[in-house]
Design a protein around this motif. Structure first.
Motif, PDB file in Angstrom:
ATOM      1  N   GLY A 226       0.816  -1.210   0.000  1.00 36.96           N
ATOM      2  CA  GLY A 226       0.000   0.000   0.000  1.00 36.96           C
ATOM      3  C   GLY A 226       0.849   1.258   0.000  1.00 36.96           C
ATOM      4  O   GLY A 226       0.529   2.247  -0.678  1.00 36.96           O
ATOM      5  N   GLN A 227       1.958   1.222   0.746  1.00 35.45           N
ATOM      6  CA  GLN A 227       2.849   2.388   0.807  1.00 35.45           C
ATOM      7  C   GLN A 227       3.587   2.581  -0.523  1.00 35.45           C
ATOM      8  O   GLN A 227       3.805   3.728  -0.948  1.00 35.45           O
ATOM      9  CB  GLN A 227       3.851   2.214   1.955  1.00 35.45           C
ATOM     10  N   LEU A 228       3.977   1.486  -1.172  1.00 38.49           N
ATOM     11  CA  LEU A 228       4.647   1.605  -2.468  1.00 38.49           C
ATOM     12  C   LEU A 228       3.693   2.166  -3.528  1.00 38.49           C
ATOM     13  O   LEU A 228       4.116   2.917  -4.424  1.00 38.49           O
ATOM     14  CB  LEU A 228       5.197   0.248  -2.917  1.00 38.49           C
ATOM     15  N   LEU A 229       2.409   1.818  -3.428  1.00 37.57           N
ATOM     16  CA  LEU A 229       1.420   2.420  -4.336  1.00 37.57           C
ATOM     17  C   LEU A 229       1.350   3.927  -4.134  1.00 37.57           C
ATOM     18  O   LEU A 229       1.237   4.695  -5.107  1.00 37.57           O
ATOM     19  CB  LEU A 229       0.044   1.784  -4.102  1.00 37.57           C
ATOM     20  N   ARG A 230       1.429   4.356  -2.886  1.00 35.09           N
ATOM     21  CA  ARG A 230       1.428   5.799  -2.597  1.00 35.09           C
ATOM     22  C   ARG A 230       2.660   6.476  -3.194  1.00 35.09           C
ATOM     23  O   ARG A 230       2.582   7.589  -3.740  1.00 35.09           O
ATOM     24  CB  ARG A 230       1.404   6.024  -1.085  1.00 35.09           C
ATOM     25  N   ILE A 231       3.822   5.807  -3.079  1.00 30.80           N
ATOM     26  CA  ILE A 231       5.059   6.369  -3.638  1.00 30.80           C
ATOM     27  C   ILE A 231       4.941   6.492  -5.150  1.00 30.80           C
ATOM     28  O   ILE A 231       5.326   7.504  -5.741  1.00 30.80           O
ATOM     29  CB  ILE A 231       6.272   5.509  -3.232  1.00 30.80           C
ATOM     30  N   VAL A 368      -4.805  -0.251  10.722  1.00 31.98           N
ATOM     31  CA  VAL A 368      -4.354   1.017  11.316  1.00 31.98           C
ATOM     32  C   VAL A 368      -3.903   1.930  10.186  1.00 31.98           C
ATOM     33  O   VAL A 368      -3.302   1.474   9.205  1.00 31.98           O
ATOM     34  CB  VAL A 368      -3.191   0.787  12.316  1.00 31.98           C
ATOM     35  N   PRO A 369      -4.207   3.220  10.293  1.00 31.85           N
ATOM     36  CA  PRO A 369      -3.762   4.146   9.248  1.00 31.85           C
ATOM     37  C   PRO A 369      -2.240   4.303   9.295  1.00 31.85           C
ATOM     38  O   PRO A 369      -1.640   4.311  10.375  1.00 31.85           O
ATOM     39  CB  PRO A 369      -4.473   5.455   9.608  1.00 31.85           C
ATOM     40  N   LEU A 370      -1.625   4.404   8.142  1.00 24.16           N
ATOM     41  CA  LEU A 370      -0.174   4.544   8.060  1.00 24.16           C
ATOM     42  C   LEU A 370       0.185   5.944   7.582  1.00 24.16           C
ATOM     43  O   LEU A 370      -0.530   6.532   6.758  1.00 24.16           O
ATOM     44  CB  LEU A 370       0.396   3.515   7.078  1.00 24.16           C
ATOM     45  N   PRO A 371       1.281   6.485   8.077  1.00 21.37           N
ATOM     46  CA  PRO A 371       1.688   7.821   7.626  1.00 21.37           C
ATOM     47  C   PRO A 371       2.106   7.779   6.160  1.00 21.37           C
ATOM     48  O   PRO A 371       2.602   6.771   5.664  1.00 21.37           O
ATOM     49  CB  PRO A 371       2.884   8.153   8.527  1.00 21.37           C
ATOM     50  N   MET A 372       1.888   8.862   5.467  1.00 20.98           N
ATOM     51  CA  MET A 372       2.272   8.964   4.064  1.00 20.98           C
ATOM     52  C   MET A 372       3.793   8.873   3.941  1.00 20.98           C
ATOM     53  O   MET A 372       4.511   9.506   4.726  1.00 20.98           O
ATOM     54  CB  MET A 372       1.786  10.308   3.495  1.00 20.98           C
ATOM     55  N   PRO A 373       4.303   8.074   3.029  1.00 18.85           N
ATOM     56  CA  PRO A 373       5.756   8.079   2.797  1.00 18.85           C
ATOM     57  C   PRO A 373       6.239   9.489   2.518  1.00 18.85           C
ATOM     58  O   PRO A 373       5.575  10.257   1.806  1.00 18.85           O
ATOM     59  CB  PRO A 373       5.931   7.171   1.576  1.00 18.85           C
TER      60      PRO A 373
END
Length: 617
Positions: A226-231, A368-373
């Motif tokens: 999910g974080q890599l998608l945000r990146i 849990v919500p994760l902080p934006m990279p």
């Protein structure tokens, strides 16, 4: 040599008390690296020169060696200094070697220093598969790091003796820092609050990605994905200024640019995030499609240097100890910086990654919500922009100068020499020497790496070739007057001589680090460099026209690095049961060397050796 054995009960106690103590336990079971006897090294040096020098030059060098070694003379005094150093230090040569071979070297890290390992293509060909696999890769590396931290990494052995494990914790959160005269390595993993992030690079843009949850647990693969998608969503357009290109520069030039860059507070903060990260993940863009025959060479080049300033070279921070590269076309690999990392620990890490990647994701993602990279920003003034432009030009020149040829030799693997009671590594070395002789009609100084991890803090030494036995073998092989039986015997003698040198090196009795230590001991004592090391014979003996290396891996990986000298080659090989992967590099600026020519000749030499051992097969 008697090694202290560790009882299972003691091992369990160490394991329960944490990784640092377990690492200390393994190191304490490994002996100190010995200083070889002076006479033995000098005799070995003369033997190594015999295939390379004409008789009159050998006579001159013998006289110099005799003067150097006379009782009460310079040689014995320097030897005594080394022995005193060995008694008062963890390892008498390792720090000197890292400084001399790596940190004081001013050559660029890509091609000249940092090895690349290209691994078998994965089964995806677009960005979605790239991010899924990258998530798995990150989780695998974090799992390996947890084993290191918690003392759960199994101890490694060679020939029944334990190996020093102290490099493993240093792989993470470490980075090389450029300097005007020499570099330094900083290890942030020892800090009270060790880093919990990695850096991700895509389209020349760097991101700080936290990979641990607030409770200290590792993020799951789905969380990381999910974080890599945000990146990806934040980096759809290529950055105008590929700042990472600066790290590919000549070390003195990069050191000056580094000082200018860090004058700005914003730049300093962003650079520190990269340096402190556990490791770097490079998400590469697709490259131009080529034939299957040249695919492995192209992929090795991509891992090694990024393919150039119009490709993915801006997706690198070459100073980082660990950089994992994942391309959109399914290519992937690892680039590592040698001041901290060595081949065998890297191979252990890659084996763990491959095993981990075969398992399903064991954890469900917590809700849990994760902080934006966090995207890292840089303030680039006119001077830094000029530095980047110069770095781009210099890197493209270096890349265009490098000739790479990778191939998979499929006629046989290490089983063939084993069936004839020959060491596979020594057998391949004989084939490489034969191929070089056929191309150049001469032999040359050649080196192969031997691990010194059987000793506390040990790094590497060289296994030298050619030997006198190798010279006789390559000169006789294509002589129609010499019988097949005589050639088989000459091959066996050459292989056994190389195996003896290998055994000597693994016992800490090779000659090259000892000779270097004698030279550096003289400098340490404020003396002039001994005349032995100013002799043309020593210059010839250390002009390594053949740099070779075996990948100690159970996987179909290809290691690649550049030659040590402008008129040389680098030959790396990975022998499997029924095939052998090779990579050969040379520089185009030298008209006498050509990677493809040596590759074709090496294939022919291997086939001829098979015919020699198994006529008519």
């Amino acid at each position: 040599m008697i090694l202290r054995k560790i009882s299972p009960r003691t091992c369990r106690a160490w394991l329960s008390r944490g990784g640092a103590l377990q690492q200390e336990a393994w190191c304490s079971s490994v002996p100190a690296q010995p200083v070889p006897p002076l006479a033995q090294t000098l005799q070995g040096y003369l033997r190594a020169l015999e295939p390379l020098l004409p008789p009159e030059e050998m006579d001159h060098t013998r006289k110099m060696v005799k003067r150097f070694s006379q009782e009460g003379g310079l040689g014995p005094n320097l030897q005594e200094g080394l022995e005193n150093r060995a008694r008062s230090s963890n390892n008498w040569i390792a720090d000197w070697w890292v400084q001399w071979a790596y940190l004081k070297s001013r050559q660029p890290l890509p091609v000249h220093s940092s090895p690349a390992i290209s691994l078998p293509k994965r089964d995806f060909s677009e960005w979605r598969g790239q991010l899924v696999f990258a998530s798995k890769l990150i989780a695998a590396v974090l799992d390996f790091k947890a084993k290191v931290n918690n003392g759960l990494l199994p101890g490694e052995f060679m020939r029944g003796q334990p190996l020093c494990m102290e490099l493993f914790p240093l792989l993470f959160s470490s980075c090389r820092i450029p300097g005007p005269k020499h570099d330094q390595v900083v290890h942030h993993g020892h800090a009270r609050r060790s880093p919990t992030h990695i850096t991700v690079v895509r389209n020349y843009q760097f991101f700080q990605l936290e990979v641990y949850n607030s409770d200290g647990s590792r993020m799951t693969e789905s969380q990381i994905h999910g974080q890599l998608l945000r990146i990806r969503a934040q980096s759809w357009k290529t950055d105008k200024e590929p700042l990472g290109i600066l790290t590919s520069e000549h070390r003195h030039t990069w050191g000056q640019a580094y000082t200018r860059l860090l004058r700005e507070k914003l730049n300093k903060e962003s650079v520190r995030v990269i340096e402190k990260g556990l490791f770097t993940l490079c998400l590469d863009s697709p490259v131009m499609r080529i034939s299957d025959e040249k695919y492995s060479s192209r992929m090795a080049a991509q891992i090694l240097h990024g393919g150039g300033t119009y490709s993915n070279s801006g997706n690198r921070w070459f100073d980082k100890t660990l950089q994992f590269v994942v391309g959109e076309d399914g290519s992937w690999g690892l680039l590592y910086e040698q001041a901290t990392a060595e081949g065998p620990p890297i191979s252990t890490l890659l084996d763990h990654i491959l095993q981990y990647c075969q398992k399903p994701d064991p954890k469900r993602a917590p809700l849990v919500p994760l902080p934006m990279p966090r995207k890292l920003y840089f303030s680039i003034d006119r001077d830094i922009k000029r530095d980047i432009e110069h770095a781009k030009q210099n890197l493209d020149i270096l890349i265009n100068d490098l000739d790479i040829n990778c191939f998979n030799f499929q006629r046989f693997g290490k089983e063939l020499p084993k069936r004839h009671n020959l060491s596979p590594n020594s057998f391949i070395q004989a084939a490489v020497q034969l191929a070089y002789y056929r191309v150049h009609r001469e032999v040359c100084p050649s080196c192969d790496m031997a691990s010194q991890r059987m000793f506390r803090g040990g790094r590497t030494d060289y296994i030298r070739s050619p030997t006198n036995q190798t010279l006789r073998f390559v000169m006789a092989f294509d002589d129609p007057v010499v019988s097949m039986e005589a050639k088989r015997e000459l091959l066996r003698e050459a292989v056994e001589a190389y195996s003896a040198l290998t055994d000597q090196a693994l016992r800490g009795q090779a000659i090259d680090r000892h000779l270097l230590g004698l030279k550096l001991q003289a400098i340490e004592e404020g003396l002039s460099v001994p005349r032995l090391f100013m002799d043309t014979a020593y210059g010839l003996a250390t002009h390594w026209k053949l740099r070779t290396g075996q990948v100690p891996s159970n996987t179909d990986s290809v290691m690649c690095f550049g030659p040590l000298v402008p008129d040389g080659y680098a030959v790396c090989y990975n022998p499997q049961q029924d095939h052998v992967h090779f990579s050969i590099t040379a520089f185009n600026c030298c008209e006498e060397t050509h990677a493809e020519t040596l590759a074709l000749t090496l294939k022919s030499a291997l086939c001829d050796l098979q015919e020699l051992l198994q006529p008519g097969v």
